[in-house]
Scaffold this motif. Structure first.
Motif, short mmCIF file in Angstrom:
data_model
loop_
_atom_site.label_atom_id
_atom_site.label_comp_id
_atom_site.label_asym_id
_atom_site.label_seq_id
_atom_site.Cartn_x
_atom_site.Cartn_y
_atom_site.Cartn_z
N GLU A 376 0.96 -1.18 -0.20
CA GLU A 376 -0.58 -0.13 0.36
C GLU A 376 0.83 1.53 -0.22
N ARG A 377 2.15 1.24 0.39
CA ARG A 377 2.92 2.31 0.70
C ARG A 377 3.89 2.44 -0.88
N LYS A 379 2.07 2.75 -3.70
CA LYS A 379 0.97 3.30 -4.26
C LYS A 379 0.79 2.77 -5.98
N LEU A 380 0.79 1.15 -5.51
CA LEU A 380 0.37 0.61 -7.04
C LEU A 380 -1.24 0.51 -7.43
N ARG A 385 -1.05 -4.68 -8.01
CA ARG A 385 -1.07 -4.74 -6.46
C ARG A 385 -1.23 -6.46 -6.88
N GLU A 435 -8.40 -0.27 7.13
CA GLU A 435 -8.24 0.68 6.36
C GLU A 435 -9.55 1.59 6.20
#
Length: 505
Positions: A376-377, A379-380, A385, A435
């Motif tokens: 998630e970091r 940014k795919l 992803r 999230e």
């Protein structure tokens, strides 16, 4: 749409499925338990003789639709003989022929039978027999006995029973004594009863049967009397006047005909032997349904190749797991990741078993969730992803297998049986819920998914449930009917009643 349409359809489906299953269980004998067995009997007829020269023709009556039994298999053992089987109407007959037999001869007929609940084929109402012409002094004796019996009877059955009792008196009357031969047996008394009943215009005949005695090697045919009351044939013991054929008797032939004939031979004898054996009930029921030409036999999964049968043993359980999910989600209110994901996980538990499967699933999902948070970091985009998560899941599965093998834990090798795409989608879905809603809701849905998967596994792969669903696949109609009814439920879920209990107060 009519409000009663769905309930009526559900009742129709449920009734059809349950009715077919009931017919297969009660009439065709399909077992409800996987280890159930049934008794089968092997009956052997042995015809022996010494030929006297020239061509020999031997005949033997063989069973034809014996009431209460089904012939599963039959075979003939004869070396060098021509063989023909003939249908004689009431009986069947096998004919052996040989041009020049030499030395003692032995011909065999073997049949494997089992008890059956199928009704015997109904025969047409026979024509009334022609009144025989009795010669004196028998004529007066027969007419006198018939008049005495008629006065003590009310119908055909009671008339025939009274006549047989009259023939079996310890001290017979003068008229009966004049008709009976010296030292009469069951055959002679039954034959005399048929002859006398013809004078009363009552259809009657002889029936021969073999008492089934396990291990017996010298059984002999016994004779019973059958009379027709205009609707059915009634069996009467000519020695005791008991009505009904004993349950352990296999009807061999009907009518006053010789059970065998042999031309150009001497020392002819016929012996019977019987042996009981135990067979798996499912195998015997399938064979019996095929022999009896039941329409359901052609639709049975038991006729498929073994690899296809093994496949459907699993596939037929999926609707049952789906019904469990429908109930737990719509009625109880348990939340899960995906709609039918718990069923797929339950299928994988079949090889890993429940405890090991829960442990492996938790380990892989937890590690995959950590990797997902790292992705998630980066940014795919969504598709890359998901592809990265699938690769990660496969690497994790391989790592778990290697580590467990090093530790001597063979259960870890079964992690490869988990559907990797389902694991990847579960990790993705759990991370999104984490999230958007929070870790509490994500863990709650994860625990709910595992709980539902465990319940599905315990129900779907119970040996009794597996057997019943595979042998009676029509029960899926019942599951479909119940699912339709649950699909119309719009009330509160059980968890909502607990959640809003304060509001209710």
């Amino acid at each position: 749409m009519n409000r009663w349409h769905v309930p009526a359809l559900a009742v129709l489906l449920t009734g059809a499925g349950a009715g077919i299953a009931w017919h297969k269980a009660t009439v065709l004998g399909y077992p409800l338990h996987p280890s159930e067995t049934v008794d089968t009997w092997v009956i052997e007829a042995r015809l022996t003789f010494d030929p006297t020269g020239g061509a020999t023709r031997a005949t033997l009556l063989i069973p034809r639709d014996p009431p209460g039994f089904t012939i599963l298999d039959e075979n003939f053992v004869s070396r060098g003989y021509g063989l023909v089987t003939e249908d004689l109407g009431l009986n069947r007959q096998t004919v052996w022929t040989m041009r020049r037999p030499a030395g003692p001869q032995a011909l065999y007929y073997r049949a494997t039978v089992m008890r059956s609940a199928m009704p015997a084929p109904r025969e047409g109402v026979p024509a009334l027999p022609a009144a025989p012409t009795y010669e004196e002094p028998d004529a007066s004796a027969v007419l006198t006995v018939l008049e005495e019996v008629r006065a003590r009877s009310a119908d055909v059955e009671s008339f025939a029973v009274a006549l047989v009792r009259e023939l079996n008196q310890a001290q017979p009357s003068g008229n009966v004594a004049a008709l009976l031969p010296r030292s009469p047996g069951g055959y002679e008394k039954a034959r005399l009863a048929v002859h006398m009943l013809a004078g009363a215009r009552i259809p009657a005949r002889l029936v021969s049967g073999i008492p089934l005695v396990d291990g017996a090697r010298d059984l002999q045919l016994r004779t019973w009397l059958e009379v027709n009351n205009g609707e059915e044939w009634i069996t009467i013991d000519p020695l005791t006047a008991a009505v009904g054929l004993p349950r352990d008797v296999l009807v061999w032939s009907r009518g006053d005909v010789a059970p065998f004939t042999v031309s150009r031979a001497r020392g002819v004898s016929l012996q019977f032997a019987a042996m009981r054996s135990i067979e798996p009930a499912l195998q015997a029921a399938a064979l019996r349904a095929d022999v009896e030409a039941s329409p359901l036999a052609s639709l049975s999964l038991l006729d498929l190749p073994l690899h296809s049968q093994n496949l459907y043993r699993v596939l037929l359980l999926v609707p049952l797991g789906a019904l469990v999910i429908v109930f737990l989600r719509n009625i109880v209110g348990i939340q899960t990741f995906g709609t039918f994901m718990p069923v797929l996980i339950a299928l994988s538990f079949r090889e890993t078993q429940l405890v090991g499967g829960l442990l492996l699933f938790t380990v892989v999902v937890t590690l995959g969730l950590l990797v997902r948070f790292y992705l998630e970091r980066l940014k795919l985009l969504l598709v890359p992803r998901l592809a990265a998560v699938v690769v990660t899941v496969i690497l994790l599965m391989a790592a778990v297998s290697v580590v467990s093998h090093r530790l001597g834990l063979e259960v870890g090798l079964s992690v490869a049986l988990f559907p990797m795409v389902i694991l990847a989608m579960t990790i993705e879905r759990m991370s999104i819920v984490w999230e958007e809603v929070g870790p509490g809701e994500a863990i709650k849905q994860g625990v709910g998914s595992l709980l539902v998967a465990a319940l599905c596994f315990l129900l779907m792969f119970h040996p009794q449930v597996e057997h019943v669903v595979f042998v009676f696949p029509e029960l899926l109609l019942v599951i479909l009917g119940v699912t339709l009814l649950l699909g119309r439920y719009t009330g509160y879920r059980l968890t909502e009643l607990v959640r809003f209990r304060d509001l209710g107060k």
